[in-house]
Each structure stands twice: as C-alpha cells, then as structure tokens.
Design a protein around this motif. Sequence first.
Motif, PDB file in Angstrom:
ATOM      1  N   VAL A  65     -14.763 -54.686 -10.258  1.00  0.00           N
ATOM      2  CA  VAL A  65     -14.344 -54.610  -8.862  1.00  0.00           C
ATOM      3  C   VAL A  65     -15.352 -53.814  -8.046  1.00  0.00           C
ATOM      4  O   VAL A  65     -15.679 -54.179  -6.906  1.00  0.00           O
ATOM      5  N   LEU A  66     -15.866 -52.728  -8.598  1.00  0.00           N
ATOM      6  CA  LEU A  66     -16.875 -51.937  -7.881  1.00  0.00           C
ATOM      7  C   LEU A  66     -18.136 -52.769  -7.657  1.00  0.00           C
ATOM      8  O   LEU A  66     -18.734 -52.726  -6.570  1.00  0.00           O
ATOM      9  N   PHE A  67     -18.534 -53.534  -8.650  1.00  0.00           N
ATOM     10  CA  PHE A  67     -19.695 -54.408  -8.488  1.00  0.00           C
ATOM     11  C   PHE A  67     -19.418 -55.474  -7.433  1.00  0.00           C
ATOM     12  O   PHE A  67     -20.270 -55.768  -6.584  1.00  0.00           O
ATOM     13  N   ASN A  68     -18.210 -56.078  -7.468  1.00  0.00           N
ATOM     14  CA  ASN A  68     -17.852 -57.080  -6.468  1.00  0.00           C
ATOM     15  C   ASN A  68     -17.967 -56.524  -5.055  1.00  0.00           C
ATOM     16  O   ASN A  68     -18.420 -57.198  -4.133  1.00  0.00           O
ATOM     17  N   ALA A  69     -17.518 -55.291  -4.872  1.00  0.00           N
ATOM     18  CA  ALA A  69     -17.517 -54.682  -3.543  1.00  0.00           C
ATOM     19  C   ALA A  69     -18.924 -54.428  -3.021  1.00  0.00           C
ATOM     20  O   ALA A  69     -19.120 -54.240  -1.816  1.00  0.00           O
ATOM     21  N   ASN A  70     -19.902 -54.444  -3.912  1.00  0.00           N
ATOM     22  CA  ASN A  70     -21.273 -54.108  -3.516  1.00  0.00           C
ATOM     23  C   ASN A  70     -22.289 -55.169  -3.927  1.00  0.00           C
ATOM     24  O   ASN A  70     -23.479 -54.882  -4.064  1.00  0.00           O
ATOM     25  N   ALA A  71     -21.795 -56.406  -4.096  1.00  0.00           N
ATOM     26  CA  ALA A  71     -22.689 -57.483  -4.532  1.00  0.00           C
ATOM     27  C   ALA A  71     -23.800 -57.745  -3.527  1.00  0.00           C
ATOM     28  O   ALA A  71     -24.860 -58.270  -3.887  1.00  0.00           O
ATOM     29  N   HIS A  72     -23.574 -57.387  -2.258  1.00  0.00           N
ATOM     30  CA  HIS A  72     -24.607 -57.587  -1.240  1.00  0.00           C
ATOM     31  C   HIS A  72     -25.702 -56.523  -1.333  1.00  0.00           C
ATOM     32  O   HIS A  72     -26.779 -56.676  -0.752  1.00  0.00           O
ATOM     33  N   VAL A  73     -25.436 -55.455  -2.069  1.00  0.00           N
ATOM     34  CA  VAL A  73     -26.393 -54.356  -2.215  1.00  0.00           C
ATOM     35  C   VAL A  73     -27.034 -54.359  -3.590  1.00  0.00           C
ATOM     36  O   VAL A  73     -28.235 -54.156  -3.737  1.00  0.00           O
ATOM     37  N   LEU A  74     -26.221 -54.632  -4.620  1.00  0.00           N
ATOM     38  CA  LEU A  74     -26.668 -54.522  -6.001  1.00  0.00           C
ATOM     39  C   LEU A  74     -26.987 -55.894  -6.566  1.00  0.00           C
ATOM     40  O   LEU A  74     -26.121 -56.764  -6.603  1.00  0.00           O
TER      41      LEU A  74
END
Length: 360
Positions: A65-74
Amino acid sequence: MVTTTGMAFKTASALAMALAISAGLVLGGSHAAQAQDLCSRYTIVRGDTLSKIAKATGVQGGFQVLFNANAHVLRSPNLVETGQVITIPCADGSLPSAAPAANQAAALVPVTADRPLRIVTASGYAPFTDKDLPGGGLFTQLVLRALELGNPAQEVNFFFVNDWNAQLDSLLPSGAVDMAFPWFKPDCDRVEILSPPNAYRCTDFNHSDPFYDALVGYYTLAGSPYDGATDHADLLGARICRPDAWFTFDMEAEGLTEPEITMTRVSQLECWRLLEAGAVDVVTYDALPAEDDMRSLAISERVVSLDALTTTATLHVFVAKTNPEANAALPAMNAGLEQLRLTGEWFSIVRAGIQASLEN
C-alpha cells in the motif's frame, strides 16, 4: 458507453489466487524508521526502506500500500533515495488532501474507432478482476475509467471470458477481441534471454503503460546459507520454489534458470512445506499472498524476507500487434491512465478495490 457481458467462469488459477490481496501485510526490516505520523509527508533518510517505514508508521496494508501511494515517485520498491519525499496514507487508507502538485498530462487528440472496442478479462482474479466485485474489480475499473478519460467518444464492449490462456493464444491474435487484461509484461528490451513462452508476450503483443506494480518477494529460513542475500547472483546454486502457475520471466532476467539453480514448481503452500523440510532453499512469488501463506502455516517467525531482492512485475493491457484499431486506441488509454494518477483517482480506485475484495 461501456457494455458489459457476463460469460461462464472457471475456477481461479493459482496465479489468480496468488494475487488476492489481504490486509495487514508488513514486510520485514529489523530496525524501525524514524517515528512518523500517518496522513503526512516523509523525507527519506539514509538507511530507510519502504518496509521499515510501513512498519514504523502502521500503514494499513503495509509495504504494498505504501508503494502504491508513491508509485509516481518510486520506480522500484528497493530504490528509495535520501531526500525523496513520499506520502504516508491516512488511517482510513486515503491520501492526505494536500497532495503535491503534478504536471498536467499532454494534450491528446484521440483516434476513435468506427466500431466498439472489444475488451476482455476473466473472473476469479480478486482484487483485480472478478465479476462479483464492484465494477468488476479494481483493474477493470482502472481500465474502463482510463478509456473514458482518454477518449469519451469511444464505445466499448466489455466481456468476462472463462479461459485466461485463450486471451493470448487465440482471442487477441484472431481479432475476436481488441484488448485483454491484466497481463504481466516481461522486460521486452531483453527478449533475447527469455524462453519462447515468455518472449511471445513481447514479440506478438503491444502493451499499455503499467496499470499496477506487484511486488515479488524472495524468502528463506532464518539462518540458512541464503539469509542476508543482497543480489540475485547470491542465489546461484540454490534450490528455488516458484509456484507452478506463476510466470518465470523475472527469474530468467536475473539468470536464475536451470542449471544455474534447481527449480521446483508446486503449489504455493507446498513450496513452504518444502522450505520447512529443507527440500528447497528459497521460495519466491507475490509478496502479498506469500505473507498470508506464511501466517496461515504459522511459520512467519522462522522465515526471513530477502528485501534487497524484491522486484516489481507490472500489469498491463495487451493488444495484438496486428490489430490496427486496438493499437490506435492505446495512446488514449495511456493518457487517461496518466490523468488517473495525477488526480489521485488511481489510488482511490485501488484502495476501494482492495477493501471490497476483503469484504466480499
């Protein structure tokens, strides 16, 4: 306009079931990140990993979920950089309202086919595609919404078909359908190293931009010779279990093929039983169901996650290279997907889709 037609369904394959997402996942990390609050921004410092941050902040749904929330950055779950600013979801799973401003998508003049586009998926692939989930699952919602945003004038006929293999083997190549989803895409820049069944996904099909990044984990018993591996090359010589319904192109790309390793293909739970019995050294597949399976077998305390080896496998819409209408529609779909990400609607659909799957 979207028309949805229901068809017969088969029992979900092991791959479909392997992608069922559950709540409460936290991947390892023995040291806590700096104390942070939910519903905030966090600046990456030296030594941070996503798993440490997810555990320290108590993100519901953890690492994925943390990765999903920041897929535009990471671009990768393993490539967080000092100074990067990431978003910590709120307690209810939503994102903070004051999201960082994003650039607007480039203007696009879409090409509208003179007939409805025929789009197919299959059921039993919760939370991504399932006839019984709201909107047909989160991936179905993302695809149809991206098409709507990218080209509102394009009519679409959407179907559930009961045979996953037929999508790539016959339906797309014959032109019976125009688009099929969701499919994992290999690294097509390295097609020469792929086996024929995996290379086929590159040589015969074009692909949308990635709609979702699934995390693929590697696990071993605490204290094993592979505990602490930091590179895929460290697994050369290992006995590796990859569940029998899963793709292997990611392992091929890392050189993890026989005879360099010994591959075992059995069911997910049998992989863990073999690990416990000392018959295999490493288990690898989607991190979310892997964590669930470990908990169900009560072996989580004995298993360590090789976090440095975690990779992503991207899910896409596939179209046959020989289908001009489908290929002409891909730019509009990609533009709509970009809008979904820029506005935060992508994350909202994913979050709601995961929750609906858990409640179903």
